[in-house]
Design a protein around this motif. Structure first.
Motif, PDB file in Angstrom:
ATOM      1  N   LEU A  31       0.820  -1.217   0.000  1.00 12.89           N
ATOM      2  CA  LEU A  31       0.000   0.000   0.000  1.00 12.89           C
ATOM      3  C   LEU A  31       0.854   1.267   0.000  1.00 12.89           C
ATOM      4  O   LEU A  31       0.597   2.194  -0.772  1.00 12.89           O
ATOM      5  CB  LEU A  31      -0.948  -0.007   1.201  1.00 12.89           C
ATOM      6  CG  LEU A  31      -1.890   1.184   1.314  1.00 12.89           C
ATOM      7  CD1 LEU A  31      -2.850   1.234   0.134  1.00 12.89           C
ATOM      8  CD2 LEU A  31      -2.653   1.137   2.624  1.00 12.89           C
ATOM      9  N   GLU A  42      -2.483   6.980   0.938  1.00 15.40           N
ATOM     10  CA  GLU A  42      -2.821   5.610   1.316  1.00 15.40           C
ATOM     11  C   GLU A  42      -4.310   5.499   1.628  1.00 15.40           C
ATOM     12  O   GLU A  42      -4.947   4.503   1.269  1.00 15.40           O
ATOM     13  CB  GLU A  42      -1.988   5.170   2.522  1.00 15.40           C
ATOM     14  CG  GLU A  42      -0.536   4.957   2.183  1.00 15.40           C
ATOM     15  CD  GLU A  42       0.282   4.477   3.368  1.00 15.40           C
ATOM     16  OE1 GLU A  42      -0.289   3.858   4.296  1.00 15.40           O
ATOM     17  OE2 GLU A  42       1.506   4.701   3.361  1.00 15.40           O
ATOM     18  N   TYR A  46      -6.936   3.043  -0.181  1.00 16.00           N
ATOM     19  CA  TYR A  46      -7.719   2.101   0.617  1.00 16.00           C
ATOM     20  C   TYR A  46      -9.204   2.240   0.301  1.00 16.00           C
ATOM     21  O   TYR A  46      -9.908   1.236   0.149  1.00 16.00           O
ATOM     22  CB  TYR A  46      -7.456   2.317   2.112  1.00 16.00           C
ATOM     23  CG  TYR A  46      -8.120   1.253   2.947  1.00 16.00           C
ATOM     24  CD1 TYR A  46      -7.579  -0.020   3.043  1.00 16.00           C
ATOM     25  CD2 TYR A  46      -9.317   1.505   3.597  1.00 16.00           C
ATOM     26  CE1 TYR A  46      -8.188  -1.014   3.781  1.00 16.00           C
ATOM     27  CE2 TYR A  46      -9.951   0.523   4.340  1.00 16.00           C
ATOM     28  CZ  TYR A  46      -9.376  -0.728   4.430  1.00 16.00           C
ATOM     29  OH  TYR A  46     -10.006  -1.708   5.149  1.00 16.00           O
ATOM     30  N   THR A  49      -9.915   0.580  -2.976  1.00 17.00           N
ATOM     31  CA  THR A  49      -9.947  -0.883  -2.876  1.00 17.00           C
ATOM     32  C   THR A  49     -11.233  -1.352  -2.205  1.00 17.00           C
ATOM     33  O   THR A  49     -11.812  -2.352  -2.621  1.00 17.00           O
ATOM     34  CB  THR A  49      -8.734  -1.433  -2.097  1.00 17.00           C
ATOM     35  OG1 THR A  49      -8.729  -0.921  -0.768  1.00 17.00           O
ATOM     36  CG2 THR A  49      -7.432  -1.107  -2.802  1.00 17.00           C
ATOM     37  N   HIS A  56      -6.504  -4.910  -7.077  1.00 18.61           N
ATOM     38  CA  HIS A  56      -5.666  -5.131  -5.906  1.00 18.61           C
ATOM     39  C   HIS A  56      -5.788  -6.570  -5.431  1.00 18.61           C
ATOM     40  O   HIS A  56      -6.647  -7.309  -5.888  1.00 18.61           O
ATOM     41  CB  HIS A  56      -6.053  -4.170  -4.768  1.00 18.61           C
ATOM     42  CG  HIS A  56      -7.429  -4.420  -4.227  1.00 18.61           C
ATOM     43  ND1 HIS A  56      -8.569  -4.023  -4.895  1.00 18.61           N
ATOM     44  CD2 HIS A  56      -7.852  -5.029  -3.098  1.00 18.61           C
ATOM     45  CE1 HIS A  56      -9.628  -4.370  -4.193  1.00 18.61           C
ATOM     46  NE2 HIS A  56      -9.220  -4.992  -3.090  1.00 18.61           N
TER      47      HIS A  56
END
Length: 96
Positions: A31, A42, A46, A49, A56
């Motif tokens: 990540l 990040e 996140y 995802t 991912h």
């Protein structure tokens, strides 16, 4: 005293260069590396995802990314050039 910020800035830049060189040699990124590679935070990666909006992988509760898939994902929505738009317009007019 005037040199302290300069030395710290140089040290930070060297650390960034080292990280980028390490990323260039890898095919799978974690990540943190993916954030540096894409320029996204990040937290933003996140969120992408969790919404399944970016390719991912998960292993042992950690996120991983294939660098090639990130490159494809980043470049999937190309903006057409003026020449391409003009060509499409001419084709459209000629076939109507």
């Amino acid at each position: 005293m005037n040199e302290q910020p300069t030395l710290q800035a140089l040290s930070d830049k060297l650390d960034e260069i080292h990280s980028l060189a390490a990323i260039a040699a890898k095919t799978i990124l974690d990540l943190t590396e993916a954030a540096l590679f894409t320029g996204f935070s990040e937290g933003h990666l996140y969120r992408l995802t969790s919404r399944k909006q970016i390719p991912h992988y998960k292993k042992n509760r950690k996120l991983y990314f294939r660098k090639s898939e990130l490159e494809d994902w980043l470049t999937q929505e190309a903006v057409p050039t003026e020449a391409e738009i003009s060509s499409r317009a001419a084709t459209y007019i000629a076939t109507r």
